[in-house]
Design an enzyme around this catalytic site. Structure first.
Site, PDB file in Angstrom:
ATOM      1  N   CYS A   7      16.599  74.917  32.221  1.00 31.03           N
ATOM      2  CA  CYS A   7      17.401  75.085  31.019  1.00 31.03           C
ATOM      3  C   CYS A   7      18.701  75.804  31.391  1.00 31.03           C
ATOM      4  O   CYS A   7      18.661  76.869  32.011  1.00 31.03           O
ATOM      5  CB  CYS A   7      16.623  75.894  29.990  1.00 31.03           C
ATOM      6  SG  CYS A   7      17.643  76.445  28.615  1.00 31.03           S
ATOM      7  N   CYS A  44      14.331  81.536  24.932  1.00 28.28           N
ATOM      8  CA  CYS A  44      15.652  80.958  25.135  1.00 28.28           C
ATOM      9  C   CYS A  44      16.598  81.388  24.010  1.00 28.28           C
ATOM     10  O   CYS A  44      16.326  81.152  22.838  1.00 28.28           O
ATOM     11  CB  CYS A  44      15.522  79.448  25.175  1.00 28.28           C
ATOM     12  SG  CYS A  44      17.075  78.633  25.458  1.00 28.28           S
ATOM     13  N   CYS A  76      18.517  79.520  29.628  1.00 30.74           N
ATOM     14  CA  CYS A  76      17.571  80.591  29.984  1.00 30.74           C
ATOM     15  C   CYS A  76      16.923  80.404  31.349  1.00 30.74           C
ATOM     16  O   CYS A  76      16.211  81.272  31.825  1.00 30.74           O
ATOM     17  CB  CYS A  76      16.510  80.738  28.903  1.00 30.74           C
ATOM     18  SG  CYS A  76      15.319  79.391  28.917  1.00 30.74           S
ATOM     19  N   ASP A 136      29.314  55.920   1.099  1.00 35.55           N
ATOM     20  CA  ASP A 136      28.346  55.256   1.954  1.00 35.55           C
ATOM     21  C   ASP A 136      26.956  55.816   1.668  1.00 35.55           C
ATOM     22  O   ASP A 136      26.518  56.777   2.290  1.00 35.55           O
ATOM     23  CB  ASP A 136      28.739  55.503   3.422  1.00 35.55           C
ATOM     24  CG  ASP A 136      28.319  54.350   4.284  1.00 35.55           C
ATOM     25  OD1 ASP A 136      27.813  53.355   3.735  1.00 35.55           O
ATOM     26  OD2 ASP A 136      28.483  54.441   5.504  1.00 35.55           O
ATOM     27  N   TYR A 177      30.714  55.350 -10.559  1.00 33.44           N
ATOM     28  CA  TYR A 177      31.941  54.566 -10.546  1.00 33.44           C
ATOM     29  C   TYR A 177      31.872  53.308 -11.408  1.00 33.44           C
ATOM     30  O   TYR A 177      32.798  52.512 -11.394  1.00 33.44           O
ATOM     31  CB  TYR A 177      32.300  54.178  -9.117  1.00 33.44           C
ATOM     32  CG  TYR A 177      31.130  53.616  -8.328  1.00 33.44           C
ATOM     33  CD1 TYR A 177      30.534  52.426  -8.693  1.00 33.44           C
ATOM     34  CD2 TYR A 177      30.617  54.302  -7.222  1.00 33.44           C
ATOM     35  CE1 TYR A 177      29.463  51.920  -7.991  1.00 33.44           C
ATOM     36  CE2 TYR A 177      29.549  53.804  -6.502  1.00 33.44           C
ATOM     37  CZ  TYR A 177      28.972  52.611  -6.899  1.00 33.44           C
ATOM     38  OH  TYR A 177      27.906  52.118  -6.203  1.00 33.44           O
ATOM     39  N   LYS A 214      35.138  54.482  -0.959  1.00 34.15           N
ATOM     40  CA  LYS A 214      33.851  53.798  -0.943  1.00 34.15           C
ATOM     41  C   LYS A 214      32.820  54.775  -0.399  1.00 34.15           C
ATOM     42  O   LYS A 214      32.943  55.232   0.739  1.00 34.15           O
ATOM     43  CB  LYS A 214      33.931  52.561  -0.065  1.00 34.15           C
ATOM     44  CG  LYS A 214      32.670  51.743  -0.059  1.00 34.15           C
ATOM     45  CD  LYS A 214      32.907  50.391   0.573  1.00 34.15           C
ATOM     46  CE  LYS A 214      31.759  49.446   0.323  1.00 34.15           C
ATOM     47  NZ  LYS A 214      30.500  49.853   0.925  1.00 34.15           N
ATOM     48  N   LYS A 225      38.001  48.188   4.462  1.00 39.05           N
ATOM     49  CA  LYS A 225      37.283  48.974   5.466  1.00 39.05           C
ATOM     50  C   LYS A 225      38.275  49.614   6.438  1.00 39.05           C
ATOM     51  O   LYS A 225      39.112  48.906   7.010  1.00 39.05           O
ATOM     52  CB  LYS A 225      36.311  48.084   6.254  1.00 39.05           C
ATOM     53  CG  LYS A 225      35.129  47.602   5.441  1.00 39.05           C
ATOM     54  CD  LYS A 225      34.191  48.746   5.153  1.00 39.05           C
ATOM     55  CE  LYS A 225      32.957  48.342   4.398  1.00 39.05           C
ATOM     56  NZ  LYS A 225      31.887  47.809   5.199  1.00 39.05           N
ATOM     57  N   GLU A 250      39.624  53.908  -5.240  1.00 33.14           N
ATOM     58  CA  GLU A 250      38.719  55.061  -5.077  1.00 33.14           C
ATOM     59  C   GLU A 250      38.016  54.958  -3.726  1.00 33.14           C
ATOM     60  O   GLU A 250      37.957  53.868  -3.156  1.00 33.14           O
ATOM     61  CB  GLU A 250      37.701  55.086  -6.225  1.00 33.14           C
ATOM     62  CG  GLU A 250      36.966  53.787  -6.399  1.00 33.14           C
ATOM     63  CD  GLU A 250      36.338  53.611  -7.791  1.00 33.14           C
ATOM     64  OE1 GLU A 250      35.107  53.642  -7.862  1.00 33.14           O
ATOM     65  OE2 GLU A 250      37.080  53.435  -8.777  1.00 33.14           O
ATOM     66  N   CYS A 275      13.880  72.455  26.370  1.00 28.41           N
ATOM     67  CA  CYS A 275      13.476  73.749  26.879  1.00 28.41           C
ATOM     68  C   CYS A 275      12.460  74.269  25.869  1.00 28.41           C
ATOM     69  O   CYS A 275      12.718  74.267  24.669  1.00 28.41           O
ATOM     70  CB  CYS A 275      14.685  74.685  26.927  1.00 28.41           C
ATOM     71  SG  CYS A 275      14.184  76.399  27.131  1.00 28.41           S
TER      72      CYS A 275
HETATM   73  S1  IVH Z   1      31.901  49.188  -7.300  1.00 25.92           S
HETATM   74  C1  IVH Z   1      30.942  45.167  -8.531  1.00 25.92           C
HETATM   75  N1  IVH Z   1      32.784  51.436  -6.275  1.00 25.92           N
HETATM   76  O1  IVH Z   1      29.410  49.585  -2.148  1.00 25.92           O
HETATM   77  C2  IVH Z   1      31.391  46.398  -7.903  1.00 25.92           C
HETATM   78  N2  IVH Z   1      30.950  50.362  -5.237  1.00 25.92           N
HETATM   79  O2  IVH Z   1      29.425  47.085  -0.662  1.00 25.92           O
HETATM   80  C3  IVH Z   1      30.359  47.017  -7.075  1.00 25.92           C
HETATM   81  N3  IVH Z   1      30.019  51.561  -3.325  1.00 25.92           N
HETATM   82  O3  IVH Z   1      26.837  48.020  -3.956  1.00 25.92           O
HETATM   83  C4  IVH Z   1      30.342  48.428  -7.106  1.00 25.92           C
HETATM   84  N4  IVH Z   1      31.408  53.264  -3.401  1.00 25.92           N
HETATM   85  O4  IVH Z   1      26.722  50.575  -3.578  1.00 25.92           O
HETATM   86  C5  IVH Z   1      31.885  50.433  -6.177  1.00 25.92           C
HETATM   87  N5  IVH Z   1      33.606  53.450  -5.470  1.00 25.92           N
HETATM   88  C6  IVH Z   1      32.736  52.456  -5.393  1.00 25.92           C
HETATM   89  C7  IVH Z   1      31.732  52.432  -4.392  1.00 25.92           C
HETATM   90  C8  IVH Z   1      30.867  51.354  -4.353  1.00 25.92           C
HETATM   91  C9  IVH Z   1      30.377  52.722  -2.785  1.00 25.92           C
HETATM   92  C10 IVH Z   1      28.928  50.700  -2.838  1.00 25.92           C
HETATM   93  C11 IVH Z   1      28.025  50.122  -3.900  1.00 25.92           C
HETATM   94  C12 IVH Z   1      28.072  48.645  -3.716  1.00 25.92           C
HETATM   95  C13 IVH Z   1      28.501  48.529  -2.303  1.00 25.92           C
HETATM   96  C14 IVH Z   1      29.111  47.197  -2.017  1.00 25.92           C
END
Ligand code: IVH
Length: 675
Positions: free
Chosen positions: A411, A434, A414, A121, A229, A119, A317, A117, A429
């Site tokens: 500017c 403007c 304008c 942010d 998740y 990640k 990553k 899935e 500006c």
């Molecule tokens: S699983 C034990 N699933 O990433 C598993 N984490 O760097 C931990 N995060 O603290 C969580 N998307 O805040 C999981 N699809 C995802 C995620 C996810 C973002 C974050 C989460 C975690 C951090 C770790």
């Protein structure tokens, strides 16, 4: 006293709550509403009315999402099961290693079943439900103990307040990420820039900053999302694996990640990682990786945890998207708030599948720090899918022909003189005329705290502007009903309402008008201070910074900004044009200078609990008598006025040794001081 609630009303309230929660889910989780906004508002207002009339509401009522009274601090919350973090993989080799480790630990050479899935942010959150009702929401903190942010999380519309449509577990802790879409993040930063507030570095900081707010009404004003998740402690349901959990969450109406796929064996998992990478630039949110998890919960338990990270999951990553190219030209670009940003025009280069031909250079400090010149070869990065930026200059490729790019004096849109405040990186500006800023200025000018023209929201401003009906600030007061009726969004009634609202706004106060002008650093409070000290707008024309600084609580930054604004003859001309269209500006805030004669001069008051008069009235009285009414207790508070059912401010005042008075005692203080 509230009446006893009749059965039929109770049923209606319960039905409305259920119905509204369903529509909230359709809108905010599925993104597929089945009723209009107006219909939703009608149902909501009906519910609110009934709840108020009968002083009755259920814990999952949508009326509980609007934010509660501000807190003094966050309480600590212990997580029943620790909230872990994730190990990182930076290459496919790392992912293969991860798979090998798992095979070894499980003593098998068969393909392991994984899920993959994106990640997210953002900020990890735990939502705790008991008997299906959300009773606590907490941040991750150090993994073992986080902070109670329940009122804030309640304001996120996609968070279910009640678990419905599945067998309800006795207890369940659901984990997910609160995040902000890139577009909302950029918009929030534009607004903050206008108010002179510090900017958030990225969507993650913006989401975290929005959740870590003591005042949940601020959280409510930010557009936050959730993706669930995982789970922590659970009682009353059996879940076998990650994919089963995700399906259960989906059924229970929780928002889930945009993609969750099963993959048998690491090669298939790698394919999903690639698929997410290809799709990630189309997501409205930031993802910097993909999370690979062992699907089976029994195997997860068997694999266990090493210190803070589970052995059964890893975050892959994605590499930052970078490329090398040449700066052809640098141009100054005027943003909607007047900030002038240097932009590099690049020889087009493909970075991560996208052709990049422009890059922001942020500001002139950045140009100087990185020593960026026209003609330079540079490394450009698309980090987090936001606007690309220059990472570094490749100085070895210099020929000596590269040119510096100085701050423009005028500017580019304008032609007005630009301003750069001391200690500030932004070059701006500040002309009201403007055209780059006109929509944003109008939006601010008509806002609730300014001219308060109802019905002139962002969409209508955009429409009127694009149709050429308002090219300029003052044009609002020239609008005619016939003009509006020609537009698609207006009918007889809505056009009349807008014309009436514009008429009404002609009578305004100096402080609202001043605030509406959008002078940098002049927020509502500074506008009030200015109005208290200058009777008429004309008194501010050609004002000197020293004179403005004589006002207590106004510092150099605001004073310089006011001076710069009013020393621009174009701005004065524009203001005169608006006034000539029939504005009636009164100034009830003005206090004649009898220095020291106001009884509450120099004193700061804070109110807690219910007083015989409304809070607003008491605050106005304090301000009128020269005092300052603040919203939270600090060391500089002189008096805390304590009413019925005081809040935690009372404890704070006691701990800081701030004097406390009742409302009547405060009146005595006034009499004493007036002698
Ligand atoms: S699983 C034990 N699933 O990433 C598993 N984490 O760097 C931990 N995060 O603290 C969580 N998307 O805040 C999981 N699809 C995802 C995620 C996810 C973002 C974050 C989460 C975690 C951090 C770790």
């Amino acid at each position: 006293m509230p009446e006893k609630i009749p059965e039929n009303i109770k049923h209606e309230i319960e039905r409305l709550v259920k119905e509204l929660n369903y529509h909230c889910y359709r809108y905010y989780v599925l993104d597929s509403p089945v009723i209009s906004d107006e219909e939703y508002d009608r149902l909501y207002n009906r519910l609110k009315q009934l709840e108020d009339d009968y002083s009755y509401s259920s814990p999952d009522s949508p009326t509980k999402r609007i934010g509660a009274s501000p807190l003094d601090k966050f309480e600590k919350v212990k997580h029943t099961e620790p909230m872990l973090s994730l190990d990182n993989a930076f290459s496919y080799d790392d992912v293969i290693e991860f798979d090998k480790r798992i095979n070894k630990l499980l003593e098998t050479d068969k393909d392991v079943e994984y899920t993959v899935e994106p990640k997210y942010d953002g900020l990890a959150i735990e939502l705790s439900y008991r008997n299906g009702l959300l009773y606590k929401a907490s941040t991750r903190g150090d993994g073992y103990e986080g902070e109670d942010v329940t009122p804030n999380i309640r304001t996120i519309k996609s968070v279910p307040l009640k678990i419905e449509s599945v067998a309800v577990p006795l207890e369940i802790d659901i984990r997910g990420e609160v995040y902000m879409d890139i577009e909302d993040f950029e918009r929030l930063n534009r607004e903050r820039e206008e108010k002179g507030e510090p900017l958030f570095a990225n969507p993650r900081n913006a989401a975290a900053g929005s959740i870590r707010q003591l005042d949940s009404s601020i959280t409510a004003s930010r557009r936050l999302h959730l993706a669930c998740y995982g789970i922590g402690a659970v009682k009353g349901i059996e879940l076998k694996n990650q994919i089963g959990l995700i399906r259960w969450l989906e059924k229970a109406r929780f928002p889930i990640p945009a993609i969750v796929k099963e993959a048998k064996g690491i090669d298939n998992a790698a394919k999903v990682i690639k698929e997410i990478e290809e799709k990630r630039s189309a997501f409205p949110f930031e993802t910097d990786g993909a999370v690979i998890k062992v699907n089976d919960f029994n195997l997860q338990r068997q694999l266990g945890v090493k210190t803070r990270e589970p052995r059964w999951a890893i975050a892959y990553k994605y590499p930052a998207h970078q490329g090398t190219t040449k700066i052809k030209e640098i141009i100054p670009s005027v943003g909607r708030t007047g900030v002038i940003t240097p932009v590099a025009l690049l020889e087009p280069v493909k970075i991560g599948g996208v052709t990049v031909s422009r890059s922001t250079l942020h500001n002139w400090d950045e140009i100087e720090r990185k020593d960026i010149r026209v003609g330079d070869y540079v490394v450009v990065e698309r980090a987090g899918e936001v606007i690309p930026h220059v990472v570094t200059v490749i100085k070895e490729k210099r020929t000596g022909k590269e040119k510096h790019f100085p701050i423009p004096e005028k500017c580019p849109v304008c032609g007005s003189k630009v301003v750069r405040e001391e200690g500030e990186v932004a070059v701006r500006c500040i002309s009201l005329d403007c055209s780059a800023q006109v929509q944003e200025r109008i939006r601010h000018f008509v806002g609730r705290q300014a001219m308060d023209i109802e019905g002139l929201g962002e969409k209508n401003v955009e429409l009127l502007y694009s149709q050429g009906l308002i090219k300029h600030f003052a044009d609002i007061y020239k609008l005619k009903k016939e003009d509006l009726l020609k537009l698609p969004r207006f009918a007889e009634k809505s056009a009349q309402n807008l014309i009436d609202a514009i008429e009404k706004s002609r009578h305004t106060t100096l402080s609202k008008f001043l605030y509406g002008l959008g002078i940098i650093h002049v927020g509502e409070y500074a506008a009030k201070l200015l109005s208290a000290n200058f009777e008429r707008l004309e008194d501010l024309h050609h004002i000197k910074a020293e004179t403005v600084m004589e006002i207590k609580q106004i510092g150099e930054k605001i004073a310089n900004s006011v001076t710069a604004f009013f020393s621009d003859p174009e701005n004065i001309r524009t203001i005169e044009k608006i006034e000539a269209l029939g504005l009636k500006i009164t100034n009830p805030d003005f206090k004649e200078k009898k220095k020291g004669n106001l009884p509450l001069e120099g004193l700061t008051f804070v109110i807690t609990g219910a007083l015989p008069k409304s809070r607003k009235e008491v605050e106005e009285m304090i301000e009128e008598l020269g005092g300052h009414a603040a919203s939270s207790v600090s060391k500089s508070t002189d008096y805390l006025i304590v009413g019925d059912e005081p809040g935690s401010k009372l404890d704070k005042a006691k701990s800081l040794g701030v004097k406390t008075v009742t409302y009547d005692e405060m009146l005595k203080v006034i009499k004493e001081k007036a002698k």
